[in-house]
Structure formats: C-alpha cells, structure tokens
Design a protein around this motif. Sequence first.
Motif, short mmCIF file in Angstrom:
data_model
loop_
_atom_site.label_atom_id
_atom_site.label_comp_id
_atom_site.label_asym_id
_atom_site.label_seq_id
_atom_site.Cartn_x
_atom_site.Cartn_y
_atom_site.Cartn_z
N GLU A 356 0.97 -0.98 -0.21
CA GLU A 356 -0.02 0.06 -0.14
C GLU A 356 0.77 1.24 -0.08
N SER A 357 2.19 0.70 0.72
CA SER A 357 2.56 2.37 0.71
C SER A 357 3.25 2.73 -0.67
N ILE A 358 3.88 1.27 -1.58
CA ILE A 358 4.45 1.29 -2.46
C ILE A 358 3.27 1.91 -3.52
N LYS A 359 2.38 1.27 -3.85
CA LYS A 359 1.55 2.04 -4.87
C LYS A 359 0.90 3.75 -4.25
N GLU A 360 1.02 4.12 -2.71
CA GLU A 360 0.79 5.17 -1.93
C GLU A 360 1.64 6.75 -3.16
N GLU A 361 2.86 6.12 -2.84
CA GLU A 361 3.80 6.92 -3.46
C GLU A 361 3.87 6.96 -4.88
N LEU A 362 4.10 5.48 -5.65
CA LEU A 362 4.06 5.66 -7.09
C LEU A 362 2.94 6.10 -7.20
N LYS A 363 1.25 6.32 -7.13
CA LYS A 363 0.85 7.26 -7.39
C LYS A 363 1.13 8.25 -7.28
N SER A 364 1.57 9.38 -6.40
CA SER A 364 2.62 10.74 -6.25
C SER A 364 3.47 10.57 -7.70
N ALA A 365 3.92 9.43 -7.73
CA ALA A 365 5.31 10.18 -8.42
C ALA A 365 4.94 10.42 -9.89
N GLN A 366 3.12 9.16 -10.06
CA GLN A 366 2.84 9.84 -10.86
C GLN A 366 2.13 10.54 -11.31
N GLU A 367 1.36 11.03 -10.21
CA GLU A 367 0.66 12.87 -10.45
C GLU A 367 1.97 13.77 -10.45
N ARG A 368 3.03 13.48 -9.96
CA ARG A 368 3.70 14.81 -10.19
C ARG A 368 4.77 14.61 -11.47
N ILE A 369 4.72 13.51 -11.99
CA ILE A 369 5.03 13.64 -13.45
C ILE A 369 4.38 13.62 -15.22
N GLN A 370 2.87 13.01 -14.22
CA GLN A 370 2.00 13.80 -15.26
C GLN A 370 1.72 15.04 -15.13
N GLU A 371 1.50 15.91 -14.09
CA GLU A 371 1.83 17.43 -13.75
C GLU A 371 2.59 17.80 -14.88
N PHE A 372 3.67 17.67 -14.65
CA PHE A 372 5.18 18.18 -15.22
C PHE A 372 5.31 17.94 -16.80
N GLU A 373 4.19 16.60 -17.17
CA GLU A 373 4.57 16.63 -19.03
C GLU A 373 3.67 17.65 -19.42
N THR A 374 2.40 17.92 -17.87
CA THR A 374 1.23 17.87 -18.71
C THR A 374 1.58 19.53 -18.64
N SER A 375 2.79 19.62 -18.04
CA SER A 375 3.16 21.71 -18.24
C SER A 375 3.22 21.90 -19.47
N LYS A 376 4.89 20.75 -19.15
CA LYS A 376 5.71 20.99 -20.68
C LYS A 376 4.68 20.90 -21.85
N ALA A 377 3.72 19.87 -22.08
CA ALA A 377 2.96 19.38 -23.74
C ALA A 377 2.11 21.06 -23.28
N ALA A 378 1.75 21.74 -22.68
CA ALA A 378 0.83 22.02 -23.02
C ALA A 378 1.88 23.96 -23.87
#
Length: 517
Positions: A356-378
């Motif tokens: 569960e801890s790994i899932k939460e960390e992975l989810k958080s990392a994926q959200e940050r990556i997605q935010e960065f990629e979305t901003s960069k893509a925009a």
Amino acid sequence: MSNYKYTAKFDFEVKACDEVGGFNISSANINNLKSLIPTEVDLDKNIDLMGVAFNAAVVNEFNKNGDGISTKTAIDSVQQFIHKPTNIEHDKKKVVGHIVNAGFSDYSDSTIIVNVDENEKNPFNIALGAVVYKTVDKEFFNTLKRSTDPKNKLHNTISASWEVGFSEYKIAVGSKNLKDAEIISDPNKIQEMKGMLRSFGGKGVTEEGKPVYRLIVGEVYPLGIGFTMKPAANVKGVISEETIELQNKKEETKALFENKEKTEALDLEKMAAKISQNLKNTVNNNNIMDIENLLTELKSDLQEKKFSQEAIAGMTSTFADAIKTRDEEYKASLEAAENEKAEIAKANEDLKASVESIKEELKSAQERIQEFETSKAAEEAVAVFNSRMEEIDSIYDLEESDSSFIAEKIKGLESSEEAFASFKDELSIFWASKNKEAKAKIEEEVQARVNEEVEKRLSGTEKAVASEESEETDVEEALANAEQTTTEIPNNNEAQASATTLKEKFAAAFSRENILK
C-alpha cells in the motif's frame, strides 16, 4: 435547373465503412443505417467503391443557414436523391460518387423509419446511402479514408452538405422548431421580410430580435451531396468500422484486467484458507490422548495378559515417561506451529502495508510526472500552434472565419511535423484560390494587361498627333505665300509645357475594372 430560382445547403454527419456486410459505422447506433446499402451493390466484388451512409438533413428543424423543410416536402422529394452525384465542395466538375438509397431515420438514435406520417411535427432525419469512387480522385479518396480512421490526425475533418433547388418558400418566425414557429404565407409580407433572411444577406432576426427562417415549400429538386472540410453545421465528420473494433478491444482489455484482478484475489483467499487448514490438520493429526486415560487402558490390557503387578508398574512407568516425552514434543511443535502461523500473519500484514505504501508513493510520483508532462506539453503545444498559425497565415489570405477554422484544426493535430505537413497538403487542395502567391501572380498579370492597354492607346494617339503636325506643315506653306496680317497669336507654350503628358493621362483614365470588363 432553370425552373428553380433558389438553392439551399443542408450540412450533416457522414458515416462510412469498407465492408459489404453493412454500415459498421458509429459507436451507439452503428447498425441502424445498415439497410440503406442495397443488396445489388456488392462492395466485396466492386473493390473500387466505398459505401457511406449519413443523415443528410433534419426535417421540421431549421439549420444554421436558416433553411428548413417540412414533413410533406421531405416525403415528396426523398426518392429523388437516388442516383444524384456526390462531389467535392459542391463543385459539379469534381464528382466522386453517387447516391444509391434514401429514406428516413429517427432523430435520436438514427433507427430507420419505415413509414412517416405526413402530419408528423417532431424532427427526424433524411437518411442517405451512397458509394464513393476510389479511383476517380485518389487524393480525395485517401483523405476521406483517413477521415474515417479514429487513429488518424485527419479524423472527422470531412462532412457532407446536401444541396437542393426550389422556387417557393415561406417565412418562419420565432423558433428553430417548425412546430413552434409562426408561418408567414402572405406574398407581400414575405417580400417585406425577405431581406432579414440569412440566405439573402440578412442577420436572420427581425427588428424585434426574433429568429427568422426560410421554409422551403412546393416542388423541391435535390441536386446531390458535397463533401466539405468546413460545414455550417456542428458535425462529427466521418466514422468507420475501425471505431467499433477499437472500442471492442478496449472493452475486452478492460474486462480481461478486471477478471485477472478477481482471479488473483480469489487465489489469495484460497491460499490463506489452505494454509490455515493445513495448520489445523497438523495439530489434529499429532494430538495425543489424555495421559491418564492412556495409562488406564494400558494397565487394563497388561492385567488381562496376567502380568505381575511389579511388571505392570515398571512397564507403566516406562510408557508414562515415553508418553510425557512425546507430549512435550507435541506441545513444542504445536507452539512452533502457532508461532509460525503468527509470523506468517504478521509478514502478510507487513507485506500488505508495504504494498500500500509503494502504491501511494507510485501514485504520487505518477501524479507529479503527469503534472510536469502536462505543463511541458501545454507550453510546447502553444509554441507549435503559434508557429503553425503564422506559417498558414503567411501562405493564405484568410478571413476571420477562415482563421478560426484553421485554429480549431491545428489544435487537433499531432505535434509532429509530418502531421502538419499532411494538413498543409490537404489545405492546398481545398484552398488553392486563397494562396497569397497565386493571388499576387494574378495581380501582376492584371497590371501587365493595364500597362499594355495604356501603351496601345498612347501609340494610337501619337500617330494621330503626327498626322495633325503634317497637316499643319502644309498650312504653314500656304500661309507663307499669303499676305501677312498683324493679328497677334497668343503665346500658350508655357501652359502646354506644364500640361500632363498623354501617357500619364491614359494611365489615369484606365483602371483594373475597365481592362477586365
């Protein structure tokens, strides 16, 4: 067409497929227009044809061009669509197919309507089936084919526009829906309000701000279908059977993952139950009778065998020691088993917590990556969009509506240069007349014709002047032989010297409009 004074266009969605089996066309109502393909057209054998189907117009509802038809008009004219041509942008010299079937469909789900009541007031569709020639204009066909592919960057860029000829119309005021509109039939009133209609250059509203439309009546003559990249209606473009296949694959993949998750959860429960049962069986199989009961039975057996009391006591003592030893071993193994079970349970809980801890960390990392990629893509998308708009604007002489259209299309393109290059190729076909370079060349040709005409007129004038000068020479000789008089001749050389030259006068007299008449 000399019998019809007016024409109107109706834009709607086109849906296409390549298979003879029917119209595997849209997501929710794919098979509803299937019956529009006639059985005599075998698309499997006629490999140079592609079948298409579409709702060509909405009856009892006015379109964005301000035109509409009633149920009676639709019933009277629908069969005249058959065998009419389909072309590119209503250019009658660019025929790319023909209509093979016509009927009506439901407004909400495109279900074919077999019988339509002439008194029907609610909206429904005129539905058409057609074939497109693959070999007549291969460039257009490839564009249409790509427009049917959901994976292609040109998906939904081509739509259909129906054109009809007619001579009579009435005016509808107040509502987009025919049943709620006020119908104006008086010829004088129609002539008075004619200028308000969009089709005659008006704004489509009365002085009071009420919407005003043109209701087509009388004899109607369908002229055919034009495929267009810029329809007036809000349409979706062309949809093919690949849309369904892709949707089915997505649903199958989703179901597969759901089943996999359920199977894994069930297997985990079975495994836990199995471990628990094994531990329980281990305890039960190694359970030893109560020591006292066992010794009592042992003494009874020994007495029946006639052993002496001394022997019975010795043997009982030996057996008791062995039983106690075995009992201690059993208790030790039981305790070890309980400890092992507790350790397994704890390890299982620790593992779950870790996962569960790994899932939460992975989810958080994926959200940050997605935010960065979305901003960069925009940011990249804005830069690419601006660059592409500037390039298109440098090539074509665009109106405001054209710029809005181009902006929407560029927003939907991929970021690759190949995608943009392909889109420019498509524009070069449909908008060749708007090309700035081509228009400049035409302007140069027109100016050359103006200059040529000026020179031509100037040359004729100069010849006339030379002739007059020759006549003046003869007059001077005659005057030389006559008596001289004292009459003074005014000196106007200065005025003549300051006058405009003949070439300048001719140039000023001519204009582009005079030359082009």
